[in-house]
Write a protein that holds these residues in place. Structure first.
Motif, PDB file in Angstrom:
ATOM      1  N   ARG A 220     -15.933 -79.746  -6.538  1.00  0.00           N
ATOM      2  CA  ARG A 220     -16.534 -79.155  -5.339  1.00  0.00           C
ATOM      3  C   ARG A 220     -17.968 -78.717  -5.617  1.00  0.00           C
ATOM      4  O   ARG A 220     -18.881 -79.005  -4.832  1.00  0.00           O
ATOM      5  CB  ARG A 220     -15.694 -77.972  -4.857  1.00  0.00           C
ATOM      6  N   THR A 221     -18.172 -78.047  -6.733  1.00  0.00           N
ATOM      7  CA  THR A 221     -19.526 -77.613  -7.098  1.00  0.00           C
ATOM      8  C   THR A 221     -20.446 -78.812  -7.293  1.00  0.00           C
ATOM      9  O   THR A 221     -21.581 -78.833  -6.786  1.00  0.00           O
ATOM     10  CB  THR A 221     -19.485 -76.775  -8.387  1.00  0.00           C
ATOM     11  N   VAL A 222     -19.962 -79.824  -8.001  1.00  0.00           N
ATOM     12  CA  VAL A 222     -20.765 -81.020  -8.272  1.00  0.00           C
ATOM     13  C   VAL A 222     -21.121 -81.740  -6.973  1.00  0.00           C
ATOM     14  O   VAL A 222     -22.262 -82.170  -6.775  1.00  0.00           O
ATOM     15  CB  VAL A 222     -20.016 -81.969  -9.224  1.00  0.00           C
ATOM     16  N   SER A 223     -20.157 -81.880  -6.082  1.00  0.00           N
ATOM     17  CA  SER A 223     -20.422 -82.591  -4.829  1.00  0.00           C
ATOM     18  C   SER A 223     -21.401 -81.827  -3.941  1.00  0.00           C
ATOM     19  O   SER A 223     -22.244 -82.434  -3.260  1.00  0.00           O
ATOM     20  CB  SER A 223     -19.120 -82.864  -4.074  1.00  0.00           C
ATOM     21  N   LEU A 224     -21.333 -80.499  -3.959  1.00  0.00           N
ATOM     22  CA  LEU A 224     -22.305 -79.717  -3.186  1.00  0.00           C
ATOM     23  C   LEU A 224     -23.714 -79.877  -3.751  1.00  0.00           C
ATOM     24  O   LEU A 224     -24.689 -80.008  -2.994  1.00  0.00           O
ATOM     25  CB  LEU A 224     -21.902 -78.240  -3.174  1.00  0.00           C
ATOM     26  N   LEU A 225     -23.821 -79.867  -5.080  1.00  0.00           N
ATOM     27  CA  LEU A 225     -25.132 -80.092  -5.695  1.00  0.00           C
ATOM     28  C   LEU A 225     -25.646 -81.496  -5.381  1.00  0.00           C
ATOM     29  O   LEU A 225     -26.837 -81.690  -5.090  1.00  0.00           O
ATOM     30  CB  LEU A 225     -25.041 -79.887  -7.204  1.00  0.00           C
ATOM     31  N   MET A 226     -24.764 -82.484  -5.424  1.00  0.00           N
ATOM     32  CA  MET A 226     -25.146 -83.850  -5.103  1.00  0.00           C
ATOM     33  C   MET A 226     -25.638 -83.939  -3.656  1.00  0.00           C
ATOM     34  O   MET A 226     -26.654 -84.581  -3.364  1.00  0.00           O
ATOM     35  CB  MET A 226     -23.958 -84.791  -5.311  1.00  0.00           C
ATOM     36  N   ALA A 227     -24.917 -83.300  -2.755  1.00  0.00           N
ATOM     37  CA  ALA A 227     -25.320 -83.307  -1.347  1.00  0.00           C
ATOM     38  C   ALA A 227     -26.710 -82.703  -1.169  1.00  0.00           C
ATOM     39  O   ALA A 227     -27.544 -83.233  -0.416  1.00  0.00           O
ATOM     40  CB  ALA A 227     -24.303 -82.537  -0.509  1.00  0.00           C
TER      41      ALA A 227
ATOM     42  N   PRO B   1     -20.786 -69.824  -8.252  1.00  0.00           N
ATOM     43  CA  PRO B   1     -22.008 -69.030  -8.073  1.00  0.00           C
ATOM     44  C   PRO B   1     -22.331 -68.843  -6.590  1.00  0.00           C
ATOM     45  O   PRO B   1     -21.930 -69.660  -5.749  1.00  0.00           O
ATOM     46  CB  PRO B   1     -23.077 -69.874  -8.771  1.00  0.00           C
ATOM     47  N   ASP B   2     -23.087 -67.803  -6.303  1.00  0.00           N
ATOM     48  CA  ASP B   2     -23.410 -67.492  -4.908  1.00  0.00           C
ATOM     49  C   ASP B   2     -24.164 -68.630  -4.224  1.00  0.00           C
ATOM     50  O   ASP B   2     -23.916 -68.920  -3.041  1.00  0.00           O
ATOM     51  CB  ASP B   2     -24.237 -66.205  -4.838  1.00  0.00           C
ATOM     52  N   PHE B   3     -25.068 -69.288  -4.944  1.00  0.00           N
ATOM     53  CA  PHE B   3     -25.853 -70.341  -4.286  1.00  0.00           C
ATOM     54  C   PHE B   3     -24.969 -71.542  -3.953  1.00  0.00           C
ATOM     55  O   PHE B   3     -25.223 -72.249  -2.975  1.00  0.00           O
ATOM     56  CB  PHE B   3     -27.049 -70.760  -5.149  1.00  0.00           C
ATOM     57  N   ILE B   4     -23.904 -71.760  -4.724  1.00  0.00           N
ATOM     58  CA  ILE B   4     -22.950 -72.823  -4.399  1.00  0.00           C
ATOM     59  C   ILE B   4     -22.173 -72.444  -3.141  1.00  0.00           C
ATOM     60  O   ILE B   4     -21.923 -73.286  -2.262  1.00  0.00           O
ATOM     61  CB  ILE B   4     -21.990 -73.083  -5.574  1.00  0.00           C
ATOM     62  N   LYS B   5     -21.801 -71.181  -3.044  1.00  0.00           N
ATOM     63  CA  LYS B   5     -21.101 -70.711  -1.847  1.00  0.00           C
ATOM     64  C   LYS B   5     -21.999 -70.837  -0.611  1.00  0.00           C
ATOM     65  O   LYS B   5     -21.512 -71.160   0.484  1.00  0.00           O
ATOM     66  CB  LYS B   5     -20.647 -69.270  -2.030  1.00  0.00           C
ATOM     67  N   GLN B   6     -23.289 -70.591  -0.799  1.00  0.00           N
ATOM     68  CA  GLN B   6     -24.219 -70.761   0.322  1.00  0.00           C
ATOM     69  C   GLN B   6     -24.321 -72.230   0.721  1.00  0.00           C
ATOM     70  O   GLN B   6     -24.365 -72.558   1.906  1.00  0.00           O
ATOM     71  CB  GLN B   6     -25.602 -70.208  -0.060  1.00  0.00           C
ATOM     72  N   LEU B   7     -24.372 -73.115  -0.269  1.00  0.00           N
ATOM     73  CA  LEU B   7     -24.387 -74.548   0.034  1.00  0.00           C
ATOM     74  C   LEU B   7     -23.123 -74.959   0.784  1.00  0.00           C
ATOM     75  O   LEU B   7     -23.156 -75.849   1.643  1.00  0.00           O
ATOM     76  CB  LEU B   7     -24.508 -75.373  -1.254  1.00  0.00           C
ATOM     77  N   GLY B   8     -22.015 -74.318   0.460  1.00  0.00           N
ATOM     78  CA  GLY B   8     -20.760 -74.634   1.113  1.00  0.00           C
ATOM     79  C   GLY B   8     -20.804 -74.421   2.620  1.00  0.00           C
ATOM     80  O   GLY B   8     -20.033 -75.041   3.365  1.00  0.00           O
ATOM     81  N   LYS B   9     -21.697 -73.557   3.082  1.00  0.00           N
ATOM     82  CA  LYS B   9     -21.830 -73.321   4.515  1.00  0.00           C
ATOM     83  C   LYS B   9     -22.374 -74.549   5.251  1.00  0.00           C
ATOM     84  O   LYS B   9     -22.281 -74.631   6.482  1.00  0.00           O
ATOM     85  CB  LYS B   9     -22.738 -72.115   4.770  1.00  0.00           C
ATOM     86  N   LEU B  10     -22.971 -75.475   4.504  1.00  0.00           N
ATOM     87  CA  LEU B  10     -23.525 -76.690   5.114  1.00  0.00           C
ATOM     88  C   LEU B  10     -22.494 -77.809   5.225  1.00  0.00           C
ATOM     89  O   LEU B  10     -22.801 -78.864   5.782  1.00  0.00           O
ATOM     90  CB  LEU B  10     -24.716 -77.185   4.289  1.00  0.00           C
ATOM     91  N   ILE B  11     -21.299 -77.584   4.717  1.00  0.00           N
ATOM     92  CA  ILE B  11     -20.273 -78.632   4.731  1.00  0.00           C
ATOM     93  C   ILE B  11     -20.042 -79.214   6.133  1.00  0.00           C
ATOM     94  O   ILE B  11     -19.947 -80.437   6.282  1.00  0.00           O
ATOM     95  CB  ILE B  11     -18.954 -78.112   4.124  1.00  0.00           C
TER      96      ILE B  11
END
Length: 262
Positions: free
Chosen positions: A70-77, A128-138
């Motif tokens: 999940r973390t990797v895919s959010l960073l990739m996105a 990490p918090d920035f990953i959780k923030q990226l998750g809002k863009l899902i």
């Protein structure tokens, strides 16, 4: 459903791995990743080709084996989205010509696909918090993909002769199939945007794109494997990954994909 989600995630990951390997073989980034015209401050294209390709392969392996997937895919996105905004759009040679937007929107779909992958995986409490923030863009992921489908469908009407030339000769009536494909892409994109029709539309789009891989893209790649450093093979890998994105939208849980968007 999770076993199907894993299968469709593998479609996306394998398609991207194939593109990364192709870049390493050719010694250059494909135009769907970075436009041919680099900005002046970014030099050493071969170095960046190797860095990005190896990183992309590693990220896709993490997705395949669900290693911090999940973390990797959010960073990739996020990386794909940044490449679209920072390089693809600014590097357009003729922004007024619709066809020049093909690569930026393909990469936008890759970004959307990575967000959708993240949405199909369980959230990590210790992220990490920035990953959780990226998750809002899902929730944006499906819209990135849907908009691309609509645009590409519209392009069939703008460039009918070229699109009809892609239809295999044995199918006959190339313009009929070209317009059928155009309407199907537009309808599929609109259907994915609308909640009640989202799953059915995504499933039908996935079937269509997978059939295009078999009936259209693979035969063209076999017939012309070398032009443009293997552009036809790139199209095979793109379409394969895009079919995985569509299928993943169709099978992912409603709560994950649709939590914050209608």
């Amino acid at each position: 459903m999770e076993k199907y989600n894993r299968l469709w995630r593998s479609f996306i990951a394998i398609g991207l791995i194939a593109i990364a390997i192709q870049q390493l073989i050719c010694g250059d980034l494909r135009s769907i990743i970075l436009p041919p015209a680099y900005p002046a401050w970014l030099t050493h294209r071969l170095v960046w080709t190797w860095i990005f390709s190896i990183a992309l392969i590693a990220a896709c392996i993490c997705i395949l084996f669900e290693i911090k997937a999940r973390t990797v895919s959010l960073l990739m996105a996020a990386v794909f989205l940044l490449l679209v905004l920072v390089f693809q759009i600014s590097g357009l040679p003729y922004p007024g010509i619709l066809g020049s937007w093909t690569s930026p929107f393909k990469e936008l779909s890759f970004s959307g696909g990575a967000f959708i992958i993240a949405g199909s995986l369980s959230e990590q409490n210790n992220a990490p918090d920035f990953i959780k923030q990226l998750g809002k863009l899902i929730p944006l992921g499906k819209y990135f993909f849907a908009i691309t489908l609509i645009l590409f469908g519209y392009m069939h009407f703008v460039y009918p002769s070229f699109c009809a030339s892609l239809v295999p000769a044995w199918m006959h009536w190339p313009y009929f199939w070209m317009y059928f494909g155009a309407i199907a892409l537009i309808a599929g994109g609109l259907g994915i945007m609308i909640k009640p029709t989202r799953r059915l539309a995504a499933f039908l789009v996935g079937i269509m794109l997978f059939l295009w891989v078999i009936l259209l893209h693979i035969p063209r790649a076999i017939a012309d494997p070398h032009s443009g450093d293997g552009n036809e093979w790139t199209s095979v890998f793109e379409a394969f990954a895009f079919s995985g994105i569509a299928f993943l939208i169709a099978t992912s849980g409603k709560k994950v994909i649709s939590a914050k968007a209608p």
